[in-house]
Every structure is written in structure tokens, then in C-alpha cells.
Design a protein around this motif. Structure first.
Motif, PDB file in Angstrom:
ATOM      1  N   GLY A  97       0.786  -1.224   0.000  1.00  0.00           N
ATOM      2  CA  GLY A  97       0.000   0.000   0.000  1.00  0.00           C
ATOM      3  C   GLY A  97       0.812   1.266   0.000  1.00  0.00           C
ATOM      4  N   HIS A 386     -11.500  -0.637  -4.414  1.00  0.00           N
ATOM      5  CA  HIS A 386     -11.698   0.721  -3.918  1.00  0.00           C
ATOM      6  C   HIS A 386     -13.181   1.085  -3.974  1.00  0.00           C
ATOM      7  CE1 HIS A 386     -11.330   1.014  -8.291  1.00  0.00           C
ATOM      8  NE2 HIS A 386     -12.160   2.051  -8.216  1.00  0.00           N
ATOM      9  N   TYR A 512      -4.195   2.615   7.877  1.00  0.00           N
ATOM     10  CA  TYR A 512      -5.120   1.889   7.020  1.00  0.00           C
ATOM     11  C   TYR A 512      -6.437   2.622   6.767  1.00  0.00           C
ATOM     12  CZ  TYR A 512      -2.029  -2.096   7.725  1.00  0.00           C
ATOM     13  OH  TYR A 512      -0.931  -2.927   7.751  1.00  0.00           O
ATOM     14  N   LYS A 527      -7.679   4.746  -2.012  1.00  0.00           N
ATOM     15  CA  LYS A 527      -6.382   4.064  -2.131  1.00  0.00           C
ATOM     16  C   LYS A 527      -5.206   4.949  -1.715  1.00  0.00           C
ATOM     17  CE  LYS A 527      -5.959   1.262  -5.693  1.00  0.00           C
ATOM     18  NZ  LYS A 527      -6.018   0.609  -7.028  1.00  0.00           N
ATOM     19  N   PRO A 531      -3.755  -1.106   2.024  1.00  0.00           N
ATOM     20  CA  PRO A 531      -4.851  -2.071   1.836  1.00  0.00           C
ATOM     21  C   PRO A 531      -4.819  -3.141   2.920  1.00  0.00           C
ATOM     22  CG  PRO A 531      -3.028  -2.674   0.444  1.00  0.00           C
ATOM     23  CD  PRO A 531      -2.600  -1.410   1.161  1.00  0.00           C
ATOM     24  N   TYR A 537      -8.791  -1.604  -0.298  1.00  0.00           N
ATOM     25  CA  TYR A 537      -8.546  -0.324   0.350  1.00  0.00           C
ATOM     26  C   TYR A 537      -9.840   0.242   0.965  1.00  0.00           C
ATOM     27  CZ  TYR A 537      -4.214  -0.242  -2.421  1.00  0.00           C
ATOM     28  OH  TYR A 537      -3.001  -0.540  -2.984  1.00  0.00           O
ATOM     29  N   ASP A 538      -9.674   0.998   2.036  1.00  0.00           N
ATOM     30  CA  ASP A 538     -10.760   1.807   2.617  1.00  0.00           C
ATOM     31  C   ASP A 538     -11.953   0.978   3.072  1.00  0.00           C
ATOM     32  OD1 ASP A 538      -9.403   4.289   2.165  1.00  0.00           O
ATOM     33  OD2 ASP A 538     -10.022   4.227   0.077  1.00  0.00           O
TER      34      ASP A 538
END
Length: 625
Positions: A97, A386, A512, A527, A531, A537-538
């Protein structure tokens, strides 16, 4: 495989601490007799970026110079695949990431050696083991490393709290090579031991052709400003492997516990190094761009670095154990997911969390996720890595949601002000545009094309849409609540305490997720945080995410298969759908904005079917048929 515990020193570059370490000394599994070692001219199998190294025997070490002898025979019974190049900064970032803070500082100082195709440096041994397991999980392989009893980096503690770690050499995931595997591949059939030999040549006058080292990595002759160079820009050795004698040095699995070999090393089979290190360090192989005399570029040379040191001339490359000692056919590569998507393999997990959620005044709040229960998902699916962005929305719909004013538009931020109606319309429109079968149908509408649906009913309308989902279609859809939590957990099984997508440690959460304490009351581009272990991600933080399920106020403790939420003819019930990631970055409310438990993988809330909000978005999934 058992491991001994020993005190390990981080070295002068790190704070002193105690770690427990252990290494396997040999492979007890019965193996076929190794094949003869390939010669320098024998054709070697290559698949993608990996070179197949068949099991064999070779003479390890050198009679030239101290610390490299005595020369001894080593037999490797496991065939393996070795990457033709050192792990690049682009590869590292795609898995972890972000680059390390040390490398980011190097880039900001305008030093050389920074860019996608440069070797990943400023990385320590702990980073490397985490990278290997995260990449293995992401690509569907079995992770090799176990730390504190777990192979999932999402459940690993801070590096300083590692107490046990081991390597399963029979697993097919990514790992560091052993020192013997490294030298065997670097030699590429070269048997020279009475003079210094390099990976690709036995003549130091030809070293410039095969390696970046102190003579050719500087800006001008006599300068001392050497830096790393892009990988694979010198010649490979006879087996097609690049940069084994230069660019950056490469960490291996073996611990360092003294210089030179002993008579007991003669005839070693699958050596993996000593069981403990009085140096608090691992071996490091190959020369580097700052080796100004070339001696460390020799294939027999080695050095060491403390576990926690991260220098700009140290990097690593990865290997994978082959499926048998006599394998000659290419390994089966993992299925490639569509760009921007991660394949999620069906499985069983425990959903929910039994921990109490409290507000800023330490008051226990009512929760709707406390009934921990087993859930089985029978469908593999692709999930977007994402949250759907404003750019993706506009490309499909051609306009923005009514309440998203032009000043709020940011292409790579999550789309917001989206209702379940408009999300379903987006999914079908995107499916049709890409030649996929749409998932959603509206009762009373003859077509699945949202262009024929007309305006979605408003909150005050008496004629509400009834939408159904075909989960067997291959088009885009919202995830179910269970699919969402399964993916957010990424193998994390903690249900008695709050955990976040990517980490169990509250102190690491800011790496994160965007949440109330670091988001400054606004959504951020997707992003831009790390990740989770599956490359998503997210999943905690940034926008809340709409799921398909009609909302239930609480779970049952019964086991369920492919749950999709409650069903009801009562519109006062069915108008509420599940929203996951219960935190809210757009407020500093101590009850929902700043407190991390509200952003945990089990946190859930609800939203009405016909409305969107300033913090509610979604991500899409596709069933794999």
C-alpha cells in the motif's frame, strides 16, 4: 517444525529489544534424489518473471579470502522458482500500500535510486516477511511465514512484539531464498571456487556488464555518489537472473551466527542456517551499488544486517518452492482479476463482534453486531479494491448526484449522495456498457436498462420500487453484508475485540483508514491508505458503504449460508438497507467520528432506500460464474 527462542539484537540502527527467533535446519520430508545441477549452457525454464531452478548439488563458498570457506558440497532437494529481478518499488507498493517511511524520506531528499522500476530498498527483514505473506494471500498461494501463530499479517502485532516466527518451506507462497538457494542461483552452474567469481562472469573486468557496483553507479569516475539503478538494465547470468552481483544487496532467510563455514557443513542438505543469532541479524547476499572494490559482488561473499536495519543499499528478491523436486512443467499461475478488482474465494467465517462499544463518556452503547455466528459463502466473487469514485460514476451516468455540487467534485474521491435506487441503476448501466448480464430488476419494468426506468421515487412517493437481485448474473452489484465483512476481515478471525480492515492494533489504524481523528471532516481520495491483506482499500474508514441487504436490527447466532438480509412486505421495514463501516469522517462527534470502534469491520448501521447522504458511498462486486 519447532523453533528455539533466543535474544535478538536489532543493532545500532534500532532500539534494543528482545525477540524470539528460530530457523529450520533441514527438511525432514522424504524427497526424490535431486537432479544433476544444470550447466551454464543448459536451457532453464522461465514462466513470466520467474526462473525455474531444479534441485541439485553444488560447491558452496570460496577458497579465496577469509570467511568464505571451507568450500563444501550442498544438496538442494527442493526445486524452486526465483524471480529474475529484485523486488521493485512498484511491486512493493502494490502489495503493502505504501513505500517505507525511510524510502519516502530518501525520495524527498532527491537522492538517486527512487522510482517504480528501481529495487525496493530502505526495507528491513520484518517488512520483507510481511510482504511475502501479503503477496501470497493476494495471489491465492499458501503463505510461508508464521508469526506468533498466524500466517495472516493482518493479525500480526507490531514488529517489536514478534515472539516466534518460522518458515514453511513446503508451502507454495512467496518467501526469501535461503543462503544456499541464493548462491546456487547466482552461480548458475559456475563451479569456480579458487578465485572470486561473479554472477555472469569470472572476470572482474567484465563486471560492469553484469552488475551495478561502485565503479559504474557513480555520476563520474572517482565520485562517491553511487545509487541504485533500475532493475534488469545489466546482463543476466547464464540462467537469466539479473542483478545477483550488484544494484542492492539481498536479504536471505538464514540467521547470522559467525563467519565462515565448518567441516560439519560438508554434505549439507537443504541448509537454512543456525537456530539463533548472537548478532541479532540475518545474512545478506550479493554486492551493491556502493561496493567500490567489487569484493562483495562475488557469488560466495556474504555479510549481515540486524533484523530492523533498513539501508538504501539493501533489498530483497523472492522465491517460491516448486510442487515437487522433479517439477519441470510451469507452475499454474493464479487467476488474474480484472483491473481494479480482487478475487474473493468462497469460504466460511465468523461474523459479528462480541465486544462492547462505548462512547466518549465510557457509556456502553447498544450494538447490532454482538451475536457472533458462522457464515458460509458459496459464491466466489470479484470485489472492487476501492470505493466507487466520482470519476467512475460520471463515466457511467454522465452526471453527478443532485446534492453533489461542482465545488465538491473530486474525481478520485468516493461518490456520495447515492441511494440504493441510484446505485442499482449505476450497476446495471455499467454492466450493459461492458457486455455483462445486469443483476437488478425493478418490479413492473420490462427492461433491466435503467434508462427506461424513469425517475426514482422520492421519499414522499406512495409508489415505491421493488428491486430484486439475480446473484447468478455476472454483472455489477452491491455486496451483501456478509460478503462485505468477509472481504473486510481478509482472514482475520477476531470476534471478541474490535479490529479494523488491515490491522488489529489501534495504534496502527491510521495507516489503514481515514477516520474522525485524521480525516479533517472530509472524504479523501481512494487508495491513499494501506490495503488489507487481500488488497482492498478503505474497507474501514473514508466513505460508509451501502450493501444490498434489508436491515435487521440484530443477528441470530445460527449458522447461515449466503445470507442476503430479512425479507418483508412491510415497506417500513424493507425501506432500510444495511450500511457498513459505521464511522463517519465528516463529523467530529465523539460517538461516531473520533472513536475507532465505530470503524471496525463488524460496525453496521442503516440507510433509507431512496436517500443518499454526504458520507454514504458504495463499492461494486461481480459474481464469478
Amino acid at each position: 517444525m519447532t523453533h528455539k527462542k533466543s535474544a535478538l539484537l536489532w543493532g545500532a540502527l534500532c532500539t534494543s529489544l528482545l525477540l524470539a527467533a528460530g530457523c529450520r535446519t533441514s527438511d525432514d520430508d522424504e524427497e526424490d534424489s535431486p537432479r544433476p545441477s544444470p550447466s551454464q549452457t543448459e536451457t532453464v525454464t522461465k514462466v513470466g518473471e520467474f526462473v525455474y531452478i531444479p534441485a541439485g548439488s553444488f560447491r558452496m563458498g570460496s577458497e579465496k579470502g577469509s570467511g568464505r570457506g571451507p568450500v563444501h558440497t550442498v544438496t538442494l532437494t527442493r526445486s524452486y522458482w526465483i524471480c529474475e529481478h529484485e523486488v521493485t518499488q512498484k511491486e512493493y507498493k502494490s502489495v503493502m500500500g505504501a513505500l517505507t517511511t525511510k524510502l519516502t524520506e530518501l525520495a524527498e531528499s532527491s537522492r538517486g535510486g527512487y522510482g517504480d522500476d528501481y529495487p525496493m530498498n530502505c526495507v528491513h527483514w520484518f517488512h520483507e516477511l510481511e510482504y511475502c505473506n501479503r503477496r501470497s494471500i493476494k495471489e491465492g498461494y499458501t503463505p510461508c511465514y508464521t508469526v506468533n501463530g498466524s500466517t495472516n499479517p493482518a493479525s500480526w502485532p507490531a514488529y517489536s512484539e514478534w515472539t516466534t516466527y518460522s518458515c514453511n518451506f513446503t508451502a507454495n507462497g512467496y518467501r526469501l531464498p535461503t543462503s544456499a538457494e541464493w548462491e546456487y542461483a547466482a552461480r548458475a552452474g559456475d563451479t569456480t571456487t579458487d578465485v572470486l567469481s561473479y554472477s555472469g562472469t569470472t572476470d572482474i573486468s567484465e563486471l560492469n556488464d553484469y552488475a551495478w557496483w561502485g565503479e559504474n553507479s557513480v555520476s563520474a569516475p572517482g565520485a562517491y555518489d553511487a545509487s541504485a539503478k533500475e532493475v534488469m538494465t545489466r546482463k543476466p547470468n547464464a540462467w537469466g537472473i539479473y542483478d545477483m552481483s550488484g544494484n542492492v544487496r539481498e536479504r536471505v532467510w538464514d540467521l547470522m551466527n559467525g563467519w565462515g563455514y565448518t567441516e560439519a557443513d560438508e554434505g549439507a542438505v537443504d541448509p537454512t542456517g543456525p537456530e539463533e543469532s548472537s548478532y541479532g541479524a540475518t545474512l545478506i547476499r550479493g554486492g551493491a551499488f556502493n561496493d567500490y572494490n567489487g569484493t562483495q559482488c562475488a557469488t560466495a561473499d556474504y555479510f549481515y544486517q540486524p533484523f530492523g536495519s533498513w539501508l538504501e543499499w539493501d533489498g530483497f528478491r523472492v522465491v517460491r518452492t516448486a510442487t515437487s523436486a522433479t517439477e519441470t512443467a510451469p507452475v499454474v499461475q493464479p487467476e488474474q482479476s480484472p483491473d481494479g478488482f480482487v478475487k474473493i474465494t468462497a469460504g466460511t467465517f465468523y461474523m459479528g463482534c462480541s465486544a462492547e462499544r462505548k462512547n466518549s463518556k465510557d457509556k456502553v452503547l447498544a450494538t447490532n453486531d454482538k451475536a457472533v455466528h458462522p457464515v458460509t459463502l458459496t459464491r466466489d466473487f470479484y470485489m472492487s479494491d476501492h470505493e466507487t469514485t466520482q470519476a467512475e460514476w460520471y463515466a457511467t451516468v454522465g452526471s453527478y448526484p443532485e446534492n453533489l455540487t461542482p465545488g465538491a467534485v473530486a474525481a478520485q474521491k468516493p461518490i456520495i449522495f447515492v441511494s440504493l435506487y441510484s446505485a442499482a441503476a449505476y450497476c446495471n448501466a455499467r454492466s450493459l456498457a461492458e457486455g455483462l448480464t445486469p443483476c437488478y430488476s425493478v418490479e413492473g419494468k420490462e427492461s433491466q436498462d435503467p434508462a427506461t426506468w424513469g425517475d426514482a421515487p422520492a421519499k414522499s412517493s406512495e409508489a415505491q420500487w421493488t428491486i430484486s437481485c439475480n446473484f447468478d448474473a455476472d454483472g455489477y452489484r452491491l455486496p451483501t453484508e456478509a460478503e462485505w465483512e468477509y472481504a473486510a476481515r481478509a482472514g482475520n478471525s477476531v470476534t471478541d475485540a474490535y479490529t479494523w480492515s488491515g490491522t488489529e492494533t489501534e495504534a496502527d489504524a491510521a495507516e489503514y483508514l481515514w477516520y474522525g481523528a485524521n480525516a479533517e471532516k472530509t472524504l479523501h481520495e481512494v487508495k491513499t491508505k494501506k490495503p488489507n491483506a487481500w488488497g482492498l482499500y478503505d474497507m474501514s474508514g473514508n466513505a460508509r458503504e451501502l450493501c444490498w441487504d434489508v436491515y435487521e436490527a440484530s443477528f441470530s447466532e445460527d449458522a447461515v449460508i449466503d445470507p442476503t438480509g430479512t425479507t418483508s412486505d412491510d415497506f417500513s421495514v424493507s425501506k432500510w438497507h444495511v450500511v457498513r463501516d459505521g464511522g463517519n469522517v465528516t463529523t467530529d462527534s465523539a460517538d461516531t467520528g473520533l472513536l475507532l470502534p465505530f470503524f471496525s469491520v463488524s460496525a453496521r448501521t442503516k440507510n433509507q432506500i431512496f436517500s443518499g447522504t454526504a458520507y454514504l458511498g458504495f463499492r461494486v462486486v461481480r459474481t464469478i460464474r
